[in-house]
Design a protein around this motif. Structure first.
Motif, PDB file in Angstrom:
ATOM      1  N   LYS A   1      14.428  14.071   2.759  1.00 30.71           N
ATOM      2  CA  LYS A   1      13.885  13.903   4.103  1.00 30.71           C
ATOM      3  C   LYS A   1      13.850  12.436   4.478  1.00 30.71           C
ATOM      4  CE  LYS A   1      10.778  17.897   3.979  1.00 30.71           C
ATOM      5  NZ  LYS A   1       9.387  18.347   4.200  1.00 30.71           N
ATOM      6  N   GLU A   2      14.149  12.165   5.754  1.00 26.68           N
ATOM      7  CA  GLU A   2      13.947  10.845   6.341  1.00 26.68           C
ATOM      8  C   GLU A   2      12.610  10.919   7.064  1.00 26.68           C
ATOM      9  OE1 GLU A   2      16.008   8.250   5.911  1.00 26.68           O
ATOM     10  OE2 GLU A   2      17.424   9.487   4.786  1.00 26.68           O
ATOM     11  N   VAL A   3      11.639  10.111   6.656  1.00 30.82           N
ATOM     12  CA  VAL A   3      10.294  10.201   7.210  1.00 30.82           C
ATOM     13  C   VAL A   3       9.805   8.829   7.662  1.00 30.82           C
ATOM     14  CG1 VAL A   3       9.746  12.206   5.765  1.00 30.82           C
ATOM     15  CG2 VAL A   3       9.138   9.905   4.985  1.00 30.82           C
TER      16      VAL A   3
ATOM     17  N   ALA B   1       0.833  -1.209   0.000  1.00 29.91           N
ATOM     18  CA  ALA B   1       0.000   0.000   0.000  1.00 29.91           C
ATOM     19  C   ALA B   1       0.863   1.253   0.000  1.00 29.91           C
ATOM     20  CB  ALA B   1      -0.936   0.003   1.209  1.00 29.91           C
ATOM     21  N   LEU B   2       1.906   1.266   0.821  1.00 27.55           N
ATOM     22  CA  LEU B   2       2.790   2.433   0.867  1.00 27.55           C
ATOM     23  C   LEU B   2       3.543   2.594  -0.449  1.00 27.55           C
ATOM     24  CD1 LEU B   2       4.052   4.841   2.268  1.00 27.55           C
ATOM     25  CD2 LEU B   2       5.606   3.261   3.453  1.00 27.55           C
ATOM     26  N   SER B   3       4.035   1.512  -1.009  1.00 26.78           N
ATOM     27  CA  SER B   3       4.735   1.590  -2.307  1.00 26.78           C
ATOM     28  C   SER B   3       3.797   2.096  -3.400  1.00 26.78           C
ATOM     29  CB  SER B   3       5.290   0.217  -2.701  1.00 26.78           C
ATOM     30  OG  SER B   3       6.319  -0.166  -1.837  1.00 26.78           O
TER      31      SER B   3
ATOM     32  N   CYS C   1       6.784   2.414   8.877  1.00 30.73           N
ATOM     33  CA  CYS C   1       7.718   2.243   7.763  1.00 30.73           C
ATOM     34  C   CYS C   1       8.619   3.473   7.673  1.00 30.73           C
ATOM     35  CB  CYS C   1       6.953   2.070   6.450  1.00 30.73           C
ATOM     36  SG  CYS C   1       5.811   0.681   6.447  1.00 30.73           S
ATOM     37  N   TYR C   2       9.894   3.227   7.449  1.00 28.03           N
ATOM     38  CA  TYR C   2      10.898   4.286   7.379  1.00 28.03           C
ATOM     39  C   TYR C   2      11.315   4.474   5.926  1.00 28.03           C
ATOM     40  CZ  TYR C   2      11.082   3.370  12.371  1.00 28.03           C
ATOM     41  OH  TYR C   2      10.745   3.198  13.680  1.00 28.03           O
TER      42      TYR C   2
ATOM     43  N   ARG D   1      13.148   5.546  -1.125  1.00 24.88           N
ATOM     44  CA  ARG D   1      13.670   4.215  -0.817  1.00 24.88           C
ATOM     45  C   ARG D   1      13.376   3.916   0.648  1.00 24.88           C
ATOM     46  NH1 ARG D   1      18.466   4.999   1.942  1.00 24.88           N
ATOM     47  NH2 ARG D   1      19.505   6.947   1.435  1.00 24.88           N
ATOM     48  N   PHE D   2      13.061   2.663   0.910  1.00 24.94           N
ATOM     49  CA  PHE D   2      12.853   2.221   2.279  1.00 24.94           C
ATOM     50  C   PHE D   2      14.216   2.127   2.946  1.00 24.94           C
ATOM     51  CE2 PHE D   2       9.074   0.893   0.056  1.00 24.94           C
ATOM     52  CZ  PHE D   2       8.073   1.224   0.955  1.00 24.94           C
TER      53      PHE D   2
END
Length: 127
Positions: free
Chosen positions: A108-110, A37-39, A92-93, A78-79
């Motif tokens: 950004k790192e989110v 879903a996130l991808s 998820c990072y 990218r994860f």
């Protein structure tokens, strides 16, 4: 500060809506469905779609990301770390490479919280 309240309210609507009425908690988020879903959401953003357009997919994905809704473009992602269970959701990072509406590049790192039951919900954790 405003975004934290909006994030909490949206999460409560989707994840905790039935609590207190004899209902049990939704199932814990499925790792593969959450990542998928996130991808799908991030790929749609990268392709220039709106976050609202994902609600018309089958199954629908409900997304809340302030950079996306404020007109930032996603150039790449990218994860970074392994996902982890966070209550009923997956945390998820992700590293985002963005372009502001004025054309300025930013990285950004989110973190995203992703629920897979009862609906697919992707919420960016805002600072």
């Amino acid at each position: 500060m405003r975004s934290r309240y909006m994030l909490s309210a949206l999460a409560a609507c989707f994840v905790g809506g039935g609590l207190g009425c004899g209902s049990s908690l939704p199932a814990q988020a499925d790792r593969e469905r959450a990542r998928q879903a996130l991808s799908s959401a991030l790929d749609a953003w990268k392709e220039g779609a709106t976050s609202d357009s994902l609600q018309k997919k089958s199954p629908p994905i409900f997304v809340r990301d302030l950079d996306w809704s404020d007109g930032w473009k996603l150039k790449n992602y990218r994860f970074t770390l392994d996902d982890e269970q966070h209550g009923q959701q997956r945390r998820c990072y992700v590293h985002l490479t963005l372009q502001s509406p004025k054309g300025t590049a930013a990285a950004k790192e989110v973190q995203y919280l992703v629920a897979t039951s009862p609906a697919l919900v992707v919420l960016r954790v805002e600072d």
